[in-house]
Structures are given as structure tokens and as C-alpha cells.
Design a protein around this motif. Structure first.
Motif, PDB file in Angstrom:
ATOM      1  N   GLY A 122     -39.059  14.934 -52.363  1.00 53.52           N
ATOM      2  CA  GLY A 122     -38.649  13.855 -51.468  1.00 53.52           C
ATOM      3  C   GLY A 122     -39.784  13.408 -50.570  1.00 53.52           C
ATOM      4  N   TRP A 123     -40.540  14.387 -50.040  1.00 56.19           N
ATOM      5  CA  TRP A 123     -41.715  14.055 -49.222  1.00 56.19           C
ATOM      6  C   TRP A 123     -42.726  13.267 -50.043  1.00 56.19           C
ATOM      7  N   LEU A 124     -42.991  13.714 -51.265  1.00 59.28           N
ATOM      8  CA  LEU A 124     -43.988  13.057 -52.101  1.00 59.28           C
ATOM      9  C   LEU A 124     -43.567  11.626 -52.425  1.00 59.28           C
ATOM     10  N   ASP A 125     -42.293  11.415 -52.754  1.00 56.43           N
ATOM     11  CA  ASP A 125     -41.809  10.068 -53.044  1.00 56.43           C
ATOM     12  C   ASP A 125     -41.949   9.162 -51.823  1.00 56.43           C
ATOM     13  N   LEU A 126     -41.673   9.716 -50.636  1.00 55.61           N
ATOM     14  CA  LEU A 126     -41.800   8.922 -49.415  1.00 55.61           C
ATOM     15  C   LEU A 126     -43.250   8.519 -49.167  1.00 55.61           C
ATOM     16  N   ARG A 127     -44.173   9.466 -49.317  1.00 55.24           N
ATOM     17  CA  ARG A 127     -45.585   9.162 -49.072  1.00 55.24           C
ATOM     18  C   ARG A 127     -46.097   8.126 -50.087  1.00 55.24           C
ATOM     19  N   LEU A 128     -45.612   8.191 -51.320  1.00 56.38           N
ATOM     20  CA  LEU A 128     -45.993   7.183 -52.314  1.00 56.38           C
ATOM     21  C   LEU A 128     -45.433   5.815 -51.933  1.00 56.38           C
ATOM     22  N   LYS A 129     -44.191   5.787 -51.482  1.00 57.39           N
ATOM     23  CA  LYS A 129     -43.564   4.536 -51.081  1.00 57.39           C
ATOM     24  C   LYS A 129     -44.274   3.932 -49.876  1.00 57.39           C
ATOM     25  N   GLU A 130     -44.701   4.787 -48.947  1.00 55.40           N
ATOM     26  CA  GLU A 130     -45.420   4.320 -47.755  1.00 55.40           C
ATOM     27  C   GLU A 130     -46.832   3.842 -48.084  1.00 55.40           C
ATOM     28  N   GLU A 145     -39.292  26.573 -33.169  1.00 55.70           N
ATOM     29  CA  GLU A 145     -38.228  25.568 -33.112  1.00 55.70           C
ATOM     30  C   GLU A 145     -37.026  25.944 -33.976  1.00 55.70           C
ATOM     31  N   LYS A 146     -37.278  26.485 -35.174  1.00 59.37           N
ATOM     32  CA  LYS A 146     -36.192  26.739 -36.120  1.00 59.37           C
ATOM     33  C   LYS A 146     -35.659  28.163 -36.074  1.00 59.37           C
ATOM     34  N   GLY A 147     -36.489  29.079 -35.621  1.00 62.92           N
ATOM     35  CA  GLY A 147     -36.095  30.480 -35.643  1.00 62.92           C
ATOM     36  C   GLY A 147     -36.451  31.181 -36.932  1.00 62.92           C
ATOM     37  N   HIS A 148     -37.062  30.460 -37.860  1.00 71.42           N
ATOM     38  CA  HIS A 148     -37.468  31.045 -39.133  1.00 71.42           C
ATOM     39  C   HIS A 148     -38.558  30.171 -39.739  1.00 71.42           C
ATOM     40  N   PHE A 149     -39.246  30.698 -40.755  1.00 76.18           N
ATOM     41  CA  PHE A 149     -40.379  30.005 -41.362  1.00 76.18           C
ATOM     42  C   PHE A 149     -39.913  29.250 -42.594  1.00 76.18           C
ATOM     43  N   SER A 150     -39.666  27.967 -42.440  1.00 73.02           N
ATOM     44  CA  SER A 150     -39.241  27.134 -43.572  1.00 73.02           C
ATOM     45  C   SER A 150     -39.586  25.691 -43.270  1.00 73.02           C
ATOM     46  N   PHE A 151     -39.818  24.952 -44.344  1.00 72.99           N
ATOM     47  CA  PHE A 151     -40.121  23.532 -44.230  1.00 72.99           C
ATOM     48  C   PHE A 151     -38.935  22.732 -44.771  1.00 72.99           C
ATOM     49  N   HIS A 152     -38.588  21.670 -44.028  1.00 61.80           N
ATOM     50  CA  HIS A 152     -37.498  20.807 -44.476  1.00 61.80           C
ATOM     51  C   HIS A 152     -37.939  19.354 -44.384  1.00 61.80           C
ATOM     52  N   ALA A 153     -37.153  18.498 -43.739  1.00 58.34           N
ATOM     53  CA  ALA A 153     -37.488  17.076 -43.668  1.00 58.34           C
ATOM     54  C   ALA A 153     -37.750  16.652 -42.224  1.00 58.34           C
ATOM     55  N   ASP A 154     -38.330  17.530 -41.429  1.00 60.46           N
ATOM     56  CA  ASP A 154     -38.656  17.220 -40.050  1.00 60.46           C
ATOM     57  C   ASP A 154     -40.146  16.913 -39.916  1.00 60.46           C
ATOM     58  N   GLU A 155     -40.559  16.460 -38.748  1.00 58.37           N
ATOM     59  CA  GLU A 155     -41.928  15.977 -38.546  1.00 58.37           C
ATOM     60  C   GLU A 155     -42.981  17.045 -38.812  1.00 58.37           C
ATOM     61  N   ARG A 156     -42.795  18.252 -38.273  1.00 58.07           N
ATOM     62  CA  ARG A 156     -43.814  19.286 -38.462  1.00 58.07           C
ATOM     63  C   ARG A 156     -43.838  19.788 -39.910  1.00 58.07           C
ATOM     64  N   SER A 157     -42.678  19.834 -40.551  1.00 61.52           N
ATOM     65  CA  SER A 157     -42.665  20.207 -41.965  1.00 61.52           C
ATOM     66  C   SER A 157     -43.451  19.188 -42.785  1.00 61.52           C
TER      67      SER A 157
END
Length: 463
Positions: free
Chosen positions: A428-436, A366-378
Motif C-alpha cells: 500500500g505504501w509503495l502504490d501510494l508513493r508511485l501514485k504521488e 507511541e505504539k507500545g510495540h515495534f511495528s510499522f503500519h500506515a502512520d507518518e513515522r512508519s
């Protein structure tokens, strides 16, 4: 220490109440503090970022700590963040020898050795330049016409954004003198010459080839713009986002003048470095990486060499080749030792390694490179790494996880690695999962709820 106090200190540590630990242990007379109390005090100072204080306290129990891997780790941690990398490497090596296989020990040992070698090269280069300055009478300033033989007519990008944020009127001699006085440094003749041609802006060529990797890339750095001489624009030397602001507010090293911002929005930048030449000499150009404890990487001997060396970003457009390489690595590359260990501990489903590879292959496609950001699969891969790690290390707190995270995939030792990451994405991911409420914090420890873990396992079974 009595058991009641130990339990209280444990709770404060788990809840990240480090100042409470410092206040309580500091109130105990020094002669009454035992080995455990001093060690915990050193750890608390480390966690507060007060590394000199940590070393001072840990030093008082050095003899007793000689055979304690944790004591060496705490000393190494303080030394590492004080940029005393050679000493840090020795401390982490001792910790690793006393207790082999700890992922924290191995990670910091590898990082310390690499930075120690880089620091030694830097010290030798600066020493040679100081010697050259002495031999030439104390000055290495330019004595030729700047940019001779180089046309600057097509150097700058013309855009509304550049004119609004960077470009000021050509600097007068009075403005130059005023800015130099405020900064405390004489600006290079080549810099002044370029600013008189156009006072700040965005060049058409924004990349500079590098021999050493930085937080931006393995082989180059990128700049967003060049700061002009003045105070009017935010991105000018004395503007509200200028050199003194980045040094005083963002805590960049006070060794020169910030001249370029970078695409990371403040997390790395380019400076003139006056350490070797003094405030009146000809400074080097360096890259400074805030995310790496303000790690310094040499860029060019002087400003003119930096400008002459800039190349267009298309020089580094290797997206097709990168995608092929990344697809191969995520499909076949060896896992880091830590990731391999974590996968080996999974009993809830079969072939977790292949499921990870399939998800990451989809990310690369999908991205053309190996990186994690703020998308669903990341976010799915953030979830997977967290679940794997906390299964094996259930005593994990927030800071420990953020510290160890790079060693799983982001900077993994195997081919299955991204070679870098943005810390803001994972926090940011960790804060979101804690908030959820999908991740919960109990006595300082963090983990998935049973329901969130079951949902993740279900998703992985379908992967």
C-alpha cells in the motif's frame, strides 16, 4: 539468443510482462532454445506462479545449470512455493555456496530449512495417527459424551454483532446431514454438540496457546468466531463466507472444513483436518496461514481439545513487558546482515544507524510495540528502507523489493526485528508513493526521484 531479443526480454521482465516472455520463448522450437532462453522461460513461469511449469523447463537444462547459482535459485524458488521445502533448502544451499552472501539466497535458505523441519514433524504426526486409525479398525471418532464436566453456560459472548453475523437457530438433524453432504465430511460429535448448545458465535475466550509460532504470534493464535452449521449466516459452514468459499475462492487447502475465522480478515484461519482420519473420522484442528503459502500449523488433536484449550485474550496482554523489550532492541539490538550492509553504503549523511534507531524508538514509544503500519513515522521507515536498498541495488523491480523487504527489518536476523509484518502495509505504501510520483518506474526498475531522495535525506539529517 540474439541481442535484440535479449533486450526485449529484459524490458518485458522489468515491466512485469511475464506472459509476453512465455509466449515469445515458447514459440521458439524446443531444440533451438539455448540455456539462457530456457532459464528466462523458467523465471517467467515462476513469476506467473506456474511453478510446476517452471520446474519442468528448468529441469531440461539441469546439467548445464549445475554450477550456476541463479539456476539453483530459480529451482529452489519453484520448489519453495510448491511446499517441497527440503528440496528447496538443498537448492538454495547450493546457490548460496556458489555465490555466498546474496540476501535472496540466504533469506530463502533460512525459510526453507525452518519449514522443512516443520513439515517433517507434521508428516510423522499424521503417519502415526493413520496407523492408530488402522489399529482401531479405521475410525478415531469420539466415543464419549462431549464436554463432560465442562460448563458451556458462560462460553459465548453475547453481542448484536455475534447474533447478526454468526448465530443461527439450533441445527436439526436434517440440516446437519445436508451440510455434511455438501462439505463431504462428517462433523465431529463435539462440534455438533456445541452447535446444538448455540449454533455459531463468538466465544469469550478467543486465544489458543501454541508451541510453534504463526503469522499471528509467537505463542498463540486468535480467532474471531466459530462458524455454525447452516447456510443462513455469512459466517456459517455453508454461508457465503463459509468453508467452501474459503477453499474455492481463497484457495485454502481442500483437506477438511473451515470452522473459525481470524482477526486477519481472511489471511489466516482454523480448520478441521481430515487427512489422517478420512472423511468419517475424528479430525485434527490446524491453523492455516495464507500469507505463508498456506502454511499449516498443528493446533489440537480434536475439536473438543481445541475448545477446552481456548483462553482469554488477557492471558497474552504483555504490553508493558513488550514495550520495554522493544525499546531495548531498537536502541541496542544488532541489525540484520542486510540492514547492516545497506547502512554501510550510505555516504550522504553520518550515523544513519543511530537515526534509524531514534525514529524506531519514537514508534515504540507511541505504539507500545515495534511495528510499522500506515502512520507518518512508519511511512518514513518504509521510505528509509526503500532508499537504502535501491541505493545498493539499483536494478530492483517491484517484485524483487517486495520479496526482499522482510529481510531488512521485518524478519531481520538480528535483535532489531519485528518478527513479522503485514504485506498489505508495504504494498500500500509503495502504490501510494508511485501514485504521488515520489517513486518512479523506469524500464521496470523502481527508485525515488532525485527530489524525493533529497527530501528524505533532509528529514534524516534532522532526526
Amino acid at each position: 539468443m540474439d541481442q535484440t531479443l535479449i533486450e526485449q526480454l529484459n524490458r518485458w521482465h522489468e515491466e512485469d510482462e511475464q506472459q509476453q516472455i512465455v509466449d515469445t520463448l515458447s514459440a521458439i522450437p524446443e531444440e533451438d532454445r539455448d540455456y539462457e532462453a530456457v532459464g528466462r522461460l523458467g523465471r517467467a513461469y515462476n513469476n506467473l506462479g506456474l511453478y510446476e511449469e517452471a520446474l519442468a523447463h528448468l529441469g531440461t537444462i539441469a546439467e548445464a545449470g549445475e554450477r550456476d547459482a541463479v539456476w539453483h535459485y530459480r529451482v529452489g524458488y519453484a520448489l519453495f512455493h510448491l511446499q517441497r521445502y527440503h528440496e528447496a533448502a538443498e537448492a538454495f544451499a547450493t546457490a548460496n555456496r556458489l555465490e555466498p552472501g546474496d540476501p535472496d539466497f540466504e533469506y530463502f535458505l533460512q525459510m526453507s530449512r525452518g519449514r522443512a523441519e516443520k513439515q517433517l514433524r507434521q508428516e510423522r504426526r499424521l503417519a502415526a495417527k493413520r496407523e492408530a486409525a488402522l489399529q482401531s479398525g479405521g475410525s478415531t471418532a469420539e466415543n464419549h459424551t462431549p464436554f463432560a464436566g465442562m460448563s458451556l453456560a458462560d462460553f459465548w459472548e453475547d453481542s448484536d454483532y455475534a447474533r447478526k453475523e454468526y448465530v443461527s437457530a439450533p441445527p436439526t438433524d436434517e440440516m446437519i446431514a445436508s451440510v455434511e453432504e455438501e462439505l463431504g465430511y462428517n462433523l465431529p460429535a463435539s462440534y455438533i454438540a456445541l452447535m446444538k448448545q448455540q449454533n455459531g458465535g463468538i466465544p469469550k475466550n478467543t486465544c489458543f496457546p501454541m508451541e510453534e509460532a504463526t503469522s499471528w504470534a509467537e505463542d498463540h493464535i486468535a480467532i474471531s468466531g466459530i462458524l455454525g452449521i447452516g447456510r443462513e449466516k455469512s459466517y456459517s459452514l455453508c454461508g457465503d463466507l463459509g468453508s467452501r468459499f474459503m477453499i474455492e475462492e481463497w484457495e485454502y487447502p481442500d483437506i477438511g472444513v473451515v470452522i473459525c475465522d481470524c482477526p486477519s480478515a481472511g489471511h489466516d484461519l482454523v480448520m478441521l483436518d481430515y487427512r489422517a482420519c478420512g472423511p468419517d473420522g475424528e479430525p485434527e484442528v490446524i491453523h492455516v496461514d495464507q500469507e505463508g503459502d498456506y502454511e499449516i500449523t498443528f493446533v489440537a488433536d480434536n475439536f473438543e481439545a481445541f475448545i477446552r484449550g481456548l483462553v482469554h485474550s488477557s492471558e497474552y496482554d504483555t504490553s508493558d513487558e513488550d514495550k520495554i523489550t522493544d525499546l531495548h532492541n531498537v536502541a541496542h539490538g544488532g541489525f540484520s546482515p542486510l540492514l547492516a550492509e545497506l547502512c554501510a553504503n550510505v555516504t550522504e549523511l553520518d550515523q544513519i544507524d543511530q537515526k534509524i534507531r531514534r525514529i524506531c524508538t519514537q514508534i515504540v514509544e507511541e505504539k507500545g510495540h515495534f511495528s510499522f503500519h500506515a502512520d507518518e513515522r512508519s511511512y518514513l521507515m518504509y521510505d528509509v528502507q526503500f532508499w537504502l536498498y535501491t541505493k545498493s541495488y539499483p536494478d530492483t523491480d517491484r517484485q524483487r523489493y517486495l520479496d526482499i523487504y522482510p529481510n531488512i527489518i521485518a524478519f531481520g536476523a538480528g535483535e532489531f526485528s519485528q518478527g513479522g509484518y503485514g504485506p498489505g502495509w508495504i504494498s500500500g505504501w509503495l502504490d501510494l508513493r508511485l501514485k504521488e510520483g515520489r517513486i518512479v518506474k523506469e524500464h521496470g526498475r523502481i527508485r525515488f526521484t532525485d527530489q524525493a531522495a533529497a527530501e528524505l535525506i533532509g528529514r534524516l539529517k534532522e532526526a
